[in-house]
Design a protein around this motif. Structure first.
Motif, PDB file in Angstrom:
ATOM      1  N   ILE A 118       0.873  -1.168   0.000  1.00 44.09           N
ATOM      2  CA  ILE A 118       0.000   0.000   0.000  1.00 44.09           C
ATOM      3  C   ILE A 118       0.916   1.225   0.000  1.00 44.09           C
ATOM      4  N   VAL A 119       0.777   2.083  -1.007  1.00 40.88           N
ATOM      5  CA  VAL A 119       1.607   3.280  -1.095  1.00 40.88           C
ATOM      6  C   VAL A 119       1.072   4.313  -0.110  1.00 40.88           C
ATOM      7  N   PRO A 120       1.920   4.820   0.778  1.00 43.77           N
ATOM      8  CA  PRO A 120       1.467   5.829   1.739  1.00 43.77           C
ATOM      9  C   PRO A 120       0.910   7.062   1.031  1.00 43.77           C
ATOM     10  N   GLY A 121      -0.030   7.731   1.686  1.00 38.66           N
ATOM     11  CA  GLY A 121      -0.614   8.947   1.140  1.00 38.66           C
ATOM     12  C   GLY A 121      -2.053   9.116   1.593  1.00 38.66           C
ATOM     13  N   GLN A 122      -2.760  10.035   0.932  1.00 40.88           N
ATOM     14  CA  GLN A 122      -4.180  10.261   1.209  1.00 40.88           C
ATOM     15  C   GLN A 122      -4.983   9.240   0.404  1.00 40.88           C
ATOM     16  N   TRP A 123      -5.829   8.511   1.088  1.00 40.34           N
ATOM     17  CA  TRP A 123      -6.621   7.446   0.466  1.00 40.34           C
ATOM     18  C   TRP A 123      -8.100   7.729   0.620  1.00 40.34           C
ATOM     19  N   GLY A 161       4.965   4.954   8.363  1.00 41.04           N
ATOM     20  CA  GLY A 161       5.057   4.486   9.752  1.00 41.04           C
ATOM     21  C   GLY A 161       3.808   3.762  10.201  1.00 41.04           C
ATOM     22  N   ASP A 162       2.635   4.184   9.697  1.00 39.22           N
ATOM     23  CA  ASP A 162       1.385   3.490  10.019  1.00 39.22           C
ATOM     24  C   ASP A 162       1.430   2.060   9.506  1.00 39.22           C
ATOM     25  N   GLN A 203     -12.145   9.154   3.789  1.00 40.43           N
ATOM     26  CA  GLN A 203     -10.752   9.375   3.427  1.00 40.43           C
ATOM     27  C   GLN A 203      -9.882   9.226   4.665  1.00 40.43           C
ATOM     28  N   GLU A 204      -8.643   8.813   4.416  1.00 40.42           N
ATOM     29  CA  GLU A 204      -7.689   8.609   5.505  1.00 40.42           C
ATOM     30  C   GLU A 204      -6.283   8.837   4.990  1.00 40.42           C
ATOM     31  N   CYS A 205      -5.469   9.479   5.804  1.00 44.57           N
ATOM     32  CA  CYS A 205      -4.052   9.643   5.490  1.00 44.57           C
ATOM     33  C   CYS A 205      -3.306   8.444   6.065  1.00 44.57           C
ATOM     34  N   ILE A 206      -2.593   7.734   5.222  1.00 45.42           N
ATOM     35  CA  ILE A 206      -1.822   6.573   5.660  1.00 45.42           C
ATOM     36  C   ILE A 206      -0.348   6.879   5.437  1.00 45.42           C
ATOM     37  N   PHE A 247      -7.246  -0.262   9.349  1.00 49.67           N
ATOM     38  CA  PHE A 247      -7.933   0.796   8.634  1.00 49.67           C
ATOM     39  C   PHE A 247      -8.988   1.472   9.509  1.00 49.67           C
ATOM     40  N   ILE A 248      -9.679   0.702  10.308  1.00 50.74           N
ATOM     41  CA  ILE A 248     -10.658   1.245  11.246  1.00 50.74           C
ATOM     42  C   ILE A 248     -10.611   0.403  12.513  1.00 50.74           C
TER      43      ILE A 248
END
Length: 141
Positions: A25-30, A58-59, A52-55, A67-68
């Protein structure tokens, strides 16, 4: 429908702690979108929800990342997480009913996709729901 709020939050409730390497999973805004269809005789329209979630990287490397949040009343029965995806099976109990959940999620770099089959057994009868989950990286956070 008593299980609707519970089921809406179950889609990606499995922690990714079992992954030796970070998931693909590429980090970023999803943005994640789930569409749930209810089978059977009840005239319940499909329900679509997005968030939406910022990943951050480090997460993804954190053992407690998910994710939740898992909902109270749910028990994870099986799960297998790899770099490329996860499979899980869980059961949730609430308000005199039970939901059996079987899910699969594929990690595809800048996309994720999967499905969740949910069988609800309640005082109102048995319902089968299918949820399609899609996630797309939108860019940097």
């Amino acid at each position: 429908m008593p299980f609707r709020p519970l089921l809406a939050s179950l889609l990606l409730a499995v922690p990714l702690a079992a992954v030796a390497e970070a998931p693909n999973i590429v980090p970023g805004q999803w943005e994640f979108t789930s569409t749930t269809a209810v089978g059977g005789d009840l005239p319940i329209p499909d329900q679509t929800e997005s968030y939406q979630e910022c990943i951050a990287q480090g997460d993804l490397e954190d053992e407690s990342f998910s994710f939740i949040e898992e909902e109270e009343g749910c028990e994870l029965l099986e799960h297998e997480v790899t770099v490329d995806g996860m499979d899980y099976r869980m059961v949730c109990r609430a308000e005199g009913g039970e939901a059996s959940i079987i899910g699969r999620m594929d990690f595809l770099g800048e996309r994720v996709e999967g499905n969740v089959d949910i069988l609800v057994d309640s005082a109102a009868g048995e319902l089968k729901m299918t949820t399609v989950v899609e996630g797309q990286r939108l860019g940097d956070c």
